[in-house]
Design an enzyme around this catalytic site. Structure first.
Site, mmCIF file in Angstrom:
data_model
loop_
_atom_site.group_PDB
_atom_site.id
_atom_site.type_symbol
_atom_site.label_atom_id
_atom_site.label_comp_id
_atom_site.label_asym_id
_atom_site.label_seq_id
_atom_site.Cartn_x
_atom_site.Cartn_y
_atom_site.Cartn_z
ATOM 1 N N CYS A 67 -21.737 -59.497 -83.931
ATOM 2 C CA CYS A 67 -22.808 -58.494 -83.865
ATOM 3 C C CYS A 67 -23.256 -58.201 -82.433
ATOM 4 O O CYS A 67 -23.342 -57.042 -82.026
ATOM 5 C CB CYS A 67 -23.998 -58.920 -84.723
ATOM 6 S SG CYS A 67 -24.824 -60.428 -84.177
ATOM 7 N N HIS A 121 -28.994 -62.111 -85.258
ATOM 8 C CA HIS A 121 -28.222 -60.932 -85.652
ATOM 9 C C HIS A 121 -28.867 -59.687 -85.062
ATOM 10 O O HIS A 121 -30.094 -59.590 -85.005
ATOM 11 C CB HIS A 121 -28.149 -60.818 -87.177
ATOM 12 C CG HIS A 121 -27.168 -59.794 -87.638
ATOM 13 N ND1 HIS A 121 -25.805 -59.936 -87.493
ATOM 14 C CD2 HIS A 121 -27.352 -58.582 -88.218
ATOM 15 C CE1 HIS A 121 -25.197 -58.866 -87.976
ATOM 16 N NE2 HIS A 121 -26.120 -58.024 -88.419
ATOM 17 N N HIS A 137 -23.803 -52.281 -87.189
ATOM 18 C CA HIS A 137 -23.703 -53.677 -86.751
ATOM 19 C C HIS A 137 -22.370 -54.246 -87.212
ATOM 20 O O HIS A 137 -21.620 -53.597 -87.946
ATOM 21 C CB HIS A 137 -24.872 -54.496 -87.317
ATOM 22 C CG HIS A 137 -24.866 -54.594 -88.808
ATOM 23 N ND1 HIS A 137 -24.734 -55.775 -89.475
ATOM 24 C CD2 HIS A 137 -24.965 -53.642 -89.778
ATOM 25 C CE1 HIS A 137 -24.772 -55.559 -90.784
ATOM 26 N NE2 HIS A 137 -24.907 -54.255 -90.981
#
Length: 166
Positions: A67, A121, A137
């Protein structure tokens, strides 16, 4: 007193030579806003070119992205240097409140998906509506995809949104 009069005379002379226009540097000009919008669209386009690329831990290329590697690479493609990890990226820019009206395309959106206390993340906002935020993402299961904050997984792990480009 003599020095003060001399100083006022000099200032009056130089002030008279100045333009009467006042430039306020704290306000963004229309040109700056257009440039920022163009840059954000370039970043979104660059990220979108990677949809379908598989997930790879530590990855920063089309061979695979994690990510933060996706965000790092996309910004790097426009000569904007970001830290490599999502946790470090979450320390940059202006943290904005969670009101949907304040979220804009190009903002970074952060999550805690591992049930720990640290952000792990990141994605980039690509669309904002009244009740939803869509972001691009790299997910561990599907690679580079577009997801929504309406999805319960992301609703439950959402932490913050940062504005890097203003």
């Amino acid at each position: 007193m003599k020095h003060l009069l001399y100083l006022l005379l000099i200032l009056t002379f130089f002030t008279a030579c100045k333009s009467t226009s006042v430039i306020i540097p704290s306000k963004k000009t229309e040109v700056d806003t257009d440039r920022t919008k163009h840059l954000i669209n370039q970043l979104i386009h660059s990220a979108s070119d990677n949809i379908g690329v598989k997930y790879r831990t530590g990855g920063t290329t089309k061979a695979g992205f994690d990510c933060s590697g996706l965000i790092y690479s996309v910004f790097n493609s426009s000569n904007i240097q970001l830290p490599r990890s999502s946790f470090e990226q979450s320390k940059l820019g202006l943290i904005i409140d969670r009101e949907r009206d304040n979220i804009k395309k190009g903002d970074l959106i952060f999550f805690k998906t591992n049930r720990k206390s640290q952000i792990n993340h990141v994605g980039m906002v690509i669309e904002v509506s009244d009740d939803d935020v869509k972001f691009i993402h790299s997910s561990t299961s599907k690679g580079v995809i577009i997801s929504s904050t309406k999805e319960s997984y992301y609703q439950n792990s959402f932490v913050q949104i940062n504005r890097i480009l203003r």
